[in-house]
Design a protein around this motif. Structure first.
Motif, PDB file in Angstrom:
ATOM      1  N   LEU A  74       0.824  -1.202   0.000  1.00  0.00           N
ATOM      2  CA  LEU A  74       0.000   0.000   0.000  1.00  0.00           C
ATOM      3  C   LEU A  74       0.862   1.255   0.000  1.00  0.00           C
ATOM      4  O   LEU A  74       1.869   1.309   0.708  1.00  0.00           O
ATOM      5  N   PRO A  75       0.469   2.269  -0.748  1.00  0.00           N
ATOM      6  CA  PRO A  75       1.233   3.523  -0.776  1.00  0.00           C
ATOM      7  C   PRO A  75       0.875   4.411   0.419  1.00  0.00           C
ATOM      8  O   PRO A  75       0.167   5.419   0.296  1.00  0.00           O
ATOM      9  N   ILE A  76       1.347   4.047   1.578  1.00  0.00           N
ATOM     10  CA  ILE A  76       1.033   4.744   2.820  1.00  0.00           C
ATOM     11  C   ILE A  76       2.324   4.979   3.598  1.00  0.00           C
ATOM     12  O   ILE A  76       3.334   4.330   3.332  1.00  0.00           O
ATOM     13  N   ILE A 214      -1.589  12.246  -1.959  1.00  0.00           N
ATOM     14  CA  ILE A 214      -0.313  12.876  -2.318  1.00  0.00           C
ATOM     15  C   ILE A 214       0.081  12.421  -3.722  1.00  0.00           C
ATOM     16  O   ILE A 214       0.049  11.218  -4.022  1.00  0.00           O
ATOM     17  N   VAL A 215       0.402  13.389  -4.561  1.00  0.00           N
ATOM     18  CA  VAL A 215       0.720  13.073  -5.953  1.00  0.00           C
ATOM     19  C   VAL A 215       2.130  13.542  -6.301  1.00  0.00           C
ATOM     20  O   VAL A 215       2.662  14.491  -5.718  1.00  0.00           O
ATOM     21  N   LYS A 216       2.693  12.866  -7.278  1.00  0.00           N
ATOM     22  CA  LYS A 216       4.026  13.224  -7.778  1.00  0.00           C
ATOM     23  C   LYS A 216       4.114  12.799  -9.234  1.00  0.00           C
ATOM     24  O   LYS A 216       3.763  11.654  -9.574  1.00  0.00           O
ATOM     25  N   ASP A 217       4.541  13.705 -10.087  1.00  0.00           N
ATOM     26  CA  ASP A 217       4.668  13.423 -11.528  1.00  0.00           C
ATOM     27  C   ASP A 217       3.355  12.892 -12.107  1.00  0.00           C
ATOM     28  O   ASP A 217       3.342  11.935 -12.907  1.00  0.00           O
ATOM     29  N   SER A 218       2.246  13.493 -11.670  1.00  0.00           N
ATOM     30  CA  SER A 218       0.906  13.162 -12.185  1.00  0.00           C
ATOM     31  C   SER A 218       0.481  11.729 -11.893  1.00  0.00           C
ATOM     32  O   SER A 218      -0.324  11.148 -12.624  1.00  0.00           O
ATOM     33  N   HIS A 219       1.030  11.157 -10.808  1.00  0.00           N
ATOM     34  CA  HIS A 219       0.630   9.825 -10.366  1.00  0.00           C
ATOM     35  C   HIS A 219       0.467   9.831  -8.848  1.00  0.00           C
ATOM     36  O   HIS A 219       0.968  10.723  -8.156  1.00  0.00           O
ATOM     37  N   LEU A 220      -0.219   8.817  -8.351  1.00  0.00           N
ATOM     38  CA  LEU A 220      -0.393   8.672  -6.909  1.00  0.00           C
ATOM     39  C   LEU A 220       0.943   8.353  -6.251  1.00  0.00           C
ATOM     40  O   LEU A 220       1.641   7.424  -6.651  1.00  0.00           O
ATOM     41  N   SER A 221       1.291   9.142  -5.242  1.00  0.00           N
ATOM     42  CA  SER A 221       2.500   8.877  -4.460  1.00  0.00           C
ATOM     43  C   SER A 221       2.154   8.230  -3.127  1.00  0.00           C
ATOM     44  O   SER A 221       2.899   7.390  -2.627  1.00  0.00           O
TER      45      SER A 221
END
Length: 281
Positions: A74-76, A214-221
């Motif tokens: 998971l991106p957490i 939270i996003v980075k480079d137009s993707h989910l971070s």
């Protein structure tokens, strides 16, 4: 004083001293993070943040500890450690790189197609959460945190906490402002009860608005702010994504209006709206 009591008091004293030192070290090494009053960032380029919460259970630490124990990718944030000092919990976790999606949208830095991509990536995370099962000892309980305790109550505008409720129907009776389940039965059709009861219990993030994405480079971070997450009927997640409000508006809101959640969740969402005065989230 017996030897056991002396040992107990000594251990309590040592524990209090350790938590005091941890809290003091956190205060020295961190500073207030932007405009968020209870989040602090670490100095010396340490990639951590600390959340300060005036409660000792149903905390960010409890949620992160549980989610990482599941083995899901998971991106957490990663939990570094937590401590409690004088009724306040200090949760130190890794800082997710990127910018919160709300700020990015307000700056006009995300095109509609990028919002669609990020929303689908969030949907993939929700699908992973759908695979989680309650511990057998807690099966059936809802509005229950990862630590097995209560959660902020939407009926009181989140100023008080309630739960866990022993069943999905008990929770809906509460959210519908009925005195009890018996009164709810007087006003709600049996078929609605059946639909609500068929909704599986899932682990839900109840505040999945763009400022917690939270996003980075137009993707989910990453996805943050898990302290109010817990076990709810799966339709609760549908309500959270389809209630028009600050942080859930524009292309983000319209994506979730069209997105199809699991069949039982969609059916229970529709059924719950037949008696709810307002959204439960």
């Amino acid at each position: 004083m017996c030897g056991c009591e002396l040992i107990r008091r000594t251990c309590v004293g040592l524990h209090d001293l350790i938590t005091f030192l941890q809290k003091s070290l956190i205060s020295v090494l961190s500073y207030p993070f932007e405009t968020t009053h209870n989040i602090r960032a670490f100095r010396l380029k340490i990639p951590w943040i600390v959340k300060v919460t005036e409660r000792t259970h149903s905390t960010e630490a409890d949620a992160l500890r549980f989610l990482h124990s599941t083995g899901l990718d998971l991106p957490i944030p990663r939990l570094v450690f937590s401590c409690v000092h004088r009724g306040v919990t200090y949760t130190v976790m890794t800082r997710v790189t990127g910018t919160n999606m709300k700020e990015t949208l307000m700056r006009g830095d995300l095109a509609d197609d990028a919002v669609q991509i990020i929303a689908q990536e969030v949907a993939d995370v929700l699908n992973k959460l759908q695979t989680l099962q309650q511990p057998p000892a807690d099966a059936g309980k809802v509005m229950m945190s990862a630590s097995g305790h209560d959660l902020p109550d939407p009926v009181t505008f989140f100023e008080e906490r309630s739960g866990p409720y022993p069943s999905i129907l008990e929770l809906w009776a509460h959210c519908g402002s009925f005195r009890d389940l018996t009164e709810m039965e007087e006003y709600v059709e049996p078929a609605t009860f059946d639909t609500l009861n068929a909704d599986p219990i899932r682990f839900v993030h109840p505040d999945l608005r763009t400022y917690n994405v939270i996003v980075k480079d137009s993707h989910l971070s990453g996805i943050v702010d898990w302290q109010d997450a817990g076990w709810f009927p799966s339709s609760w997640q549908v309500h959270t994504m389809r209630w028009l409000r600050y942080g859930c508006d524009g292309p983000w809101y319209h994506f979730w209006l069209k997105y199809r959640f699991p069949e039982e969740a969609e059916a229970a969402y529709v059924a719950s709206k037949t008696f709810l005065i307002k959204s439960p989230v």
